[in-house]
Design a protein around this motif. Structure first.
Motif, PDB file in Angstrom:
ATOM      1  N   ARG A  48      56.252 -46.656  29.526  1.00 20.10           N
ATOM      2  CA  ARG A  48      56.538 -46.392  28.384  1.00 20.10           C
ATOM      3  C   ARG A  48      55.579 -45.011  28.161  1.00 20.10           C
ATOM      4  NH1 ARG A  48      60.845 -49.209  26.758  1.00 20.10           N
ATOM      5  NH2 ARG A  48      60.459 -51.468  26.916  1.00 20.10           N
ATOM      6  N   SER A  49      55.942 -44.501  27.199  1.00 24.37           N
ATOM      7  CA  SER A  49      55.489 -43.126  26.791  1.00 24.37           C
ATOM      8  C   SER A  49      54.357 -43.276  25.610  1.00 24.37           C
ATOM      9  CB  SER A  49      56.546 -42.031  26.389  1.00 24.37           C
ATOM     10  OG  SER A  49      57.298 -41.613  27.387  1.00 24.37           O
ATOM     11  N   VAL A  50      53.474 -42.446  25.734  1.00 23.23           N
ATOM     12  CA  VAL A  50      52.394 -42.332  24.867  1.00 23.23           C
ATOM     13  C   VAL A  50      52.517 -40.820  24.353  1.00 23.23           C
ATOM     14  CG1 VAL A  50      50.709 -44.077  25.301  1.00 23.23           C
ATOM     15  CG2 VAL A  50      50.447 -41.869  26.381  1.00 23.23           C
ATOM     16  N   HIS A  51      52.091 -40.648  23.118  1.00 19.30           N
ATOM     17  CA  HIS A  51      51.822 -39.175  22.401  1.00 19.30           C
ATOM     18  C   HIS A  51      50.700 -38.933  21.811  1.00 19.30           C
ATOM     19  CE1 HIS A  51      56.173 -40.841  22.343  1.00 19.30           C
ATOM     20  NE2 HIS A  51      56.732 -39.611  22.594  1.00 19.30           N
ATOM     21  N   VAL A  52      50.270 -37.685  21.634  1.00 15.26           N
ATOM     22  CA  VAL A  52      49.116 -37.200  20.825  1.00 15.26           C
ATOM     23  C   VAL A  52      49.228 -37.631  19.607  1.00 15.26           C
ATOM     24  CG1 VAL A  52      47.854 -35.260  20.255  1.00 15.26           C
ATOM     25  CG2 VAL A  52      48.957 -35.205  22.464  1.00 15.26           C
ATOM     26  N   GLY A  53      48.123 -38.259  19.248  1.00  9.91           N
ATOM     27  CA  GLY A  53      47.956 -38.981  18.054  1.00  9.91           C
ATOM     28  C   GLY A  53      48.326 -40.453  17.993  1.00  9.91           C
ATOM     29  N   ASP A  54      48.895 -40.975  19.021  1.00  8.34           N
ATOM     30  CA  ASP A  54      49.004 -42.677  19.326  1.00  8.34           C
ATOM     31  C   ASP A  54      47.642 -43.176  19.340  1.00  8.34           C
ATOM     32  OD1 ASP A  54      51.609 -42.138  19.096  1.00  8.34           O
ATOM     33  OD2 ASP A  54      52.165 -42.821  21.184  1.00  8.34           O
ATOM     34  N   VAL A  55      47.656 -44.627  18.949  1.00  5.12           N
ATOM     35  CA  VAL A  55      46.364 -45.140  19.190  1.00  5.12           C
ATOM     36  C   VAL A  55      46.828 -46.419  20.265  1.00  5.12           C
ATOM     37  CG1 VAL A  55      44.611 -46.702  18.026  1.00  5.12           C
ATOM     38  CG2 VAL A  55      45.401 -44.725  17.022  1.00  5.12           C
ATOM     39  N   LEU A  56      45.831 -46.622  21.196  1.00  2.00           N
ATOM     40  CA  LEU A  56      46.011 -47.646  22.124  1.00  2.00           C
ATOM     41  C   LEU A  56      44.670 -48.746  21.685  1.00  2.00           C
ATOM     42  CD1 LEU A  56      46.617 -45.670  25.289  1.00  2.00           C
ATOM     43  CD2 LEU A  56      48.321 -47.099  24.162  1.00  2.00           C
ATOM     44  N   LEU A  57      44.991 -49.799  21.929  1.00  2.00           N
ATOM     45  CA  LEU A  57      44.207 -51.165  21.830  1.00  2.00           C
ATOM     46  C   LEU A  57      44.327 -51.842  22.888  1.00  2.00           C
ATOM     47  CD1 LEU A  57      42.277 -52.692  19.917  1.00  2.00           C
ATOM     48  CD2 LEU A  57      44.311 -53.774  18.891  1.00  2.00           C
ATOM     49  N   PHE A  58      43.234 -52.165  23.673  1.00  2.00           N
ATOM     50  CA  PHE A  58      43.322 -52.792  24.912  1.00  2.00           C
ATOM     51  C   PHE A  58      41.875 -53.322  25.491  1.00  2.00           C
ATOM     52  CE2 PHE A  58      42.610 -48.518  25.890  1.00  2.00           C
ATOM     53  CZ  PHE A  58      41.891 -48.370  26.720  1.00  2.00           C
ATOM     54  N   ALA A  60      38.959 -53.550  27.913  1.00  2.00           N
ATOM     55  CA  ALA A  60      38.358 -52.911  29.003  1.00  2.00           C
ATOM     56  C   ALA A  60      36.942 -53.518  29.454  1.00  2.00           C
ATOM     57  CB  ALA A  60      38.098 -51.426  28.762  1.00  2.00           C
ATOM     58  N   GLY A  61      37.353 -54.395  30.721  1.00  2.00           N
ATOM     59  CA  GLY A  61      36.218 -55.352  30.938  1.00  2.00           C
ATOM     60  C   GLY A  61      36.018 -56.475  29.592  1.00  2.00           C
ATOM     61  N   THR A  62      34.720 -56.483  29.360  1.00  2.00           N
ATOM     62  CA  THR A  62      34.468 -57.220  27.936  1.00  2.00           C
ATOM     63  C   THR A  62      34.584 -56.616  26.643  1.00  2.00           C
ATOM     64  OG1 THR A  62      32.024 -56.726  28.375  1.00  2.00           O
ATOM     65  CG2 THR A  62      32.770 -58.639  29.570  1.00  2.00           C
ATOM     66  N   ARG A  63      34.688 -55.292  26.684  1.00  2.00           N
ATOM     67  CA  ARG A  63      35.134 -54.536  25.430  1.00  2.00           C
ATOM     68  C   ARG A  63      36.358 -54.409  24.954  1.00  2.00           C
ATOM     69  NH1 ARG A  63      33.080 -48.185  25.063  1.00  2.00           N
ATOM     70  NH2 ARG A  63      33.060 -48.284  22.752  1.00  2.00           N
ATOM     71  N   LEU A  64      36.421 -54.567  23.737  1.00  2.00           N
ATOM     72  CA  LEU A  64      37.735 -53.894  23.351  1.00  2.00           C
ATOM     73  C   LEU A  64      37.807 -52.580  22.861  1.00  2.00           C
ATOM     74  CD1 LEU A  64      40.323 -55.366  22.296  1.00  2.00           C
ATOM     75  CD2 LEU A  64      39.511 -56.040  20.115  1.00  2.00           C
ATOM     76  N   MET A  65      38.683 -51.794  23.391  1.00  2.00           N
ATOM     77  CA  MET A  65      38.804 -50.331  23.050  1.00  2.00           C
ATOM     78  C   MET A  65      39.750 -50.201  21.997  1.00  2.00           C
ATOM     79  SD  MET A  65      36.399 -49.155  25.066  1.00  2.00           S
ATOM     80  CE  MET A  65      36.834 -47.563  24.875  1.00  2.00           C
ATOM     81  N   GLU A  66      39.716 -49.338  21.055  1.00  2.00           N
ATOM     82  CA  GLU A  66      40.922 -48.814  20.446  1.00  2.00           C
ATOM     83  C   GLU A  66      40.505 -47.141  20.407  1.00  2.00           C
ATOM     84  OE1 GLU A  66      42.752 -49.579  15.887  1.00  2.00           O
ATOM     85  OE2 GLU A  66      40.598 -50.217  16.284  1.00  2.00           O
ATOM     86  N   VAL A  67      41.227 -46.485  21.212  1.00  2.00           N
ATOM     87  CA  VAL A  67      41.330 -45.052  21.149  1.00  2.00           C
ATOM     88  C   VAL A  67      42.575 -44.322  20.743  1.00  2.00           C
ATOM     89  CG1 VAL A  67      39.766 -45.469  23.189  1.00  2.00           C
ATOM     90  CG2 VAL A  67      42.176 -45.023  23.749  1.00  2.00           C
ATOM     91  N   GLU A  68      42.399 -43.018  20.376  1.00  2.00           N
ATOM     92  CA  GLU A  68      43.186 -42.200  20.160  1.00  2.00           C
ATOM     93  C   GLU A  68      43.483 -41.300  21.146  1.00  2.00           C
ATOM     94  OE1 GLU A  68      44.357 -38.686  16.490  1.00  2.00           O
ATOM     95  OE2 GLU A  68      42.575 -39.850  16.341  1.00  2.00           O
ATOM     96  N   VAL A  69      44.997 -40.999  21.432  1.00  2.00           N
ATOM     97  CA  VAL A  69      45.059 -40.110  22.253  1.00  2.00           C
ATOM     98  C   VAL A  69      45.144 -38.775  21.910  1.00  2.00           C
ATOM     99  CG1 VAL A  69      46.935 -39.250  23.912  1.00  2.00           C
ATOM    100  CG2 VAL A  69      46.831 -41.892  23.496  1.00  2.00           C
ATOM    101  N   TRP A  86      40.566 -38.778  24.865  1.00  2.00           N
ATOM    102  CA  TRP A  86      40.709 -39.699  24.002  1.00  2.00           C
ATOM    103  C   TRP A  86      39.273 -39.501  22.799  1.00  2.00           C
ATOM    104  CZ3 TRP A  86      36.791 -43.368  24.186  1.00  2.00           C
ATOM    105  CH2 TRP A  86      36.160 -43.576  25.635  1.00  2.00           C
ATOM    106  N   ARG A  87      39.577 -40.501  21.758  1.00  2.00           N
ATOM    107  CA  ARG A  87      38.730 -40.477  20.871  1.00  2.00           C
ATOM    108  C   ARG A  87      38.558 -42.003  20.531  1.00  2.00           C
ATOM    109  NH1 ARG A  87      38.642 -40.591  15.118  1.00  2.00           N
ATOM    110  NH2 ARG A  87      40.634 -40.303  14.923  1.00  2.00           N
ATOM    111  N   ASP A  88      37.314 -42.557  20.369  1.00  2.00           N
ATOM    112  CA  ASP A  88      37.143 -43.898  20.025  1.00  2.00           C
ATOM    113  C   ASP A  88      37.217 -44.013  18.570  1.00  2.00           C
ATOM    114  OD1 ASP A  88      36.517 -46.552  19.844  1.00  2.00           O
ATOM    115  OD2 ASP A  88      34.352 -46.448  20.818  1.00  2.00           O
ATOM    116  N   VAL A  89      38.140 -44.935  18.245  1.00  2.00           N
ATOM    117  CA  VAL A  89      38.483 -45.178  16.722  1.00  2.00           C
ATOM    118  C   VAL A  89      38.172 -46.643  16.291  1.00  2.00           C
ATOM    119  CG1 VAL A  89      40.323 -43.418  16.660  1.00  2.00           C
ATOM    120  CG2 VAL A  89      40.825 -45.649  16.940  1.00  2.00           C
ATOM    121  N   ALA A  90      37.790 -47.359  17.119  1.00  2.00           N
ATOM    122  CA  ALA A  90      37.028 -48.597  16.957  1.00  2.00           C
ATOM    123  C   ALA A  90      36.095 -48.712  15.898  1.00  2.00           C
ATOM    124  CB  ALA A  90      36.678 -49.254  18.048  1.00  2.00           C
ATOM    125  N   PRO A  91      36.056 -49.442  14.708  1.00  2.00           N
ATOM    126  CA  PRO A  91      35.142 -49.620  13.999  1.00  2.00           C
ATOM    127  C   PRO A  91      33.865 -50.044  14.587  1.00  2.00           C
ATOM    128  CG  PRO A  91      36.455 -51.505  13.639  1.00  2.00           C
ATOM    129  CD  PRO A  91      37.176 -50.596  14.594  1.00  2.00           C
TER     130      PRO A  91
END
Length: 95
Positions: A48-58, A60-69, A86-91
């Motif tokens: 599956r493709s990601v594009h600049v500006g997309d946000v991924l939530l996953f 990573a180990g014990t941490r929940l990551m929300e990052v913007e491509v 990437w840029r971290d967008v998690a609150p």
């Protein structure tokens, strides 16, 4: 200029996974959500493709990551180069 990138390749280049096969496993395990143009979907295939500006939530180990491509990168470079993809967008965590 490239408009999209495979999600497994991007995760590997951004250093969220040590290998492309580990990045593919993250996606295949259903641990990845993609927000593209305001619509969130669960990614099920590493191709599956990601594009600049997309946000991924996953996770990573014990941490929940929300990052913007921010970019795709040309290679798997050093950590500093990977961090520019990437840029971290998690609150911030409440504490």
């Amino acid at each position: 200029m490239t408009e999209a990138c495979r999600v497994d390749v991007w995760l590997w280049r951004a250093r969220f996974a040590r290998t492309r096969s580990a990045a593919a496993a993250m996606v295949e395990d259903g641990r990845m959500r993609l927000t593209h143009r305001g619509v969130q979907t669960r990614l099920d295939k590493p191709s599956r493709s990601v594009h600049v500006g997309d946000v991924l939530l996953f996770s990573a180990g014990t941490r929940l990551m929300e990052v913007e491509v921010l970019a795709f990168g040309e290679r798997r470079g050093p950590a500093e180069e990977a961090r520019s993809l990437w840029r971290d967008v998690a609150p911030p965590a409440a504490g």
